[in-house]
Every structure is written in C-alpha cells, then in structure tokens.
Design a protein around this motif. Structure first.
Motif, mmCIF file in Angstrom:
data_model
loop_
_atom_site.group_PDB
_atom_site.id
_atom_site.type_symbol
_atom_site.label_atom_id
_atom_site.label_comp_id
_atom_site.label_asym_id
_atom_site.label_seq_id
_atom_site.Cartn_x
_atom_site.Cartn_y
_atom_site.Cartn_z
ATOM 1 N N GLU A 184 0.794 -1.291 0.027
ATOM 2 C CA GLU A 184 -0.025 0.108 0.164
ATOM 3 C C GLU A 184 0.904 1.102 -0.038
ATOM 4 N N ASN A 203 -4.685 4.065 -1.890
ATOM 5 C CA ASN A 203 -4.692 2.541 -1.071
ATOM 6 C C ASN A 203 -5.793 1.571 -1.430
ATOM 7 N N ASP A 205 -9.803 2.036 2.551
ATOM 8 C CA ASP A 205 -8.807 2.339 3.161
ATOM 9 C C ASP A 205 -9.148 3.425 4.270
#
Length: 205
Positions: free
Chosen positions: A54, A62, A82
C-alpha cells in the motif's frame, strides 16, 4: 455488476459474489452489516490472497490498490476500503499511516501514541476517513466518507476497534465510538457514509 458498460449483473436479483479485500475480520463483519440492505443479493467473500504494497499517497489510492489486487487474484469483483484518523493538531496525522502509526500494527499502541502526542494540545478536532473502492473487469471507482469528532483524553468503551475508544463523534451523544452499539456505529460511521455512496454509484452504473 458492471461499472464500465451498459449491462451487468442484477444486484437485486442476487447471486453476485464479491470479494472483500481485507484480512481484518472486524472490517468484513462491519461491511457485511452495512452493505446487506444497500446491495441485496450480494454475497461478500473474505480475501485470503497476498497483501499488496500500500504505497499510495491517499486513502483512495490505497483502497484501489487493495481492490485491484483482490480482483486480479480471484477474478471476482472486489471491494476494499482504506481508512484512518486525521487529527488537526497533528497536521492530519496519522492519516494513511493510522494502522502503522506506532510501528507495531497494534491498536492499543497506536491510540496510546496518539494520546501522548496530543497531551498538550488544546485543539483535539479529528475525523475518521474512509475511502471505499470497487474494481471489476469493466472499471473501478473510489469514494470518500468522513466522520467528524474530537479526541478524548483517555480510552473509553469496550466496543469497536482501532481508534474507536478515543474518538468522540459529534453525533454520538457524548460517547466514544467504542461506546456505541454496532447498529449505532453502522448508522453513523465514515464507513457507512463511504459505502452508501459507493453502493449508490454501483447501482446507477
């Protein structure tokens, strides 16, 4: 479901399997509760494939990295999120680094470090942020939801996870997120806001 073309699976008609790109069982449970009334007929499957790096610079980047990886691994449409907490007095930190803030990936370590870094702060404004992402064979999208509040002086409550024990949402009646019932949190949270917007976008596609 197809977000890139004019046809796709009838979500209401059901039977669509969607993989949830997380190894966090708390998130899977929460998303299942949130999405059940929003995307009826969709079966959420846990993801047990490799975790991607990530390295995005935003929550949206991400979330899409995770959803793309799950879709590529399974061939199924993929959902991911995320999320994290932004604290004004810390310039928006921990932000996208929320899960790794203390370097241990331990929830208690993270929130204790955050409290220590705010020990002398008079401004305790903060918000939870969630970017919800969808990836299938025809396209991808990501949307953001935020939940405004402040940081408590100490951890409170036994529910939730992550930073919930020290987050006091403005609409929480003076309680920490960890003091809310699962239904109360589901109705208010950043994840609810983001995934409601995502579901609406998916349904319109």
């Amino acid at each position: 479901m197809s977000i890139g073309g004019s046809t796709g699976v009838d979500l209401v008609g059901g039977g669509l399997q969607v993989v949830v790109a997380t190894h966090n069982p708390h998130k899977v449970e929460e998303l299942a509760r949130i999405l059940a009334p929003l995307l009826p007929g969709v079966e959420l499957l846990p993801y047990d494939g490799p975790e991607p790096v990530e390295d995005g610079e935003t929550f949206e980047a991400n979330a899409l990295i995770k959803a793309r990886a799950a879709h590529a691994t399974t061939g199924l449409p993929a959902l991911a999120d995320d999320s994290g907490i932004e604290v004004d007095a810390l310039g928006g930190a921990p932000g996208i680094h929320s899960a790794r803030y203390a370097g241990t990936r331990d929830d208690r370590d993270n929130l204790e470090l955050l409290l220590a870094n705010l020990a002398d702060a008079s401004d305790r404004a903060a918000r939870f942020v969630c970017a919800a992402a969808w990836v299938d064979a025809d396209g991808e999208l990501a949307v953001r939801g935020t939940w405004e509040g402040t940081i408590a002086d100490a951890a409170r409550g036994a529910g939730g996870f992550g930073y919930d024990p020290i987050f006091l949402p403005h609409d929480g009646g003076g309680r920490a997120a960890a003091e809310l019932s699962a239904d109360e949190k589901d109705a208010l949270s950043h994840r609810r806001i983001a995934f409601t917007a995502l579901a609406e976008r998916i349904q319109r596609a």
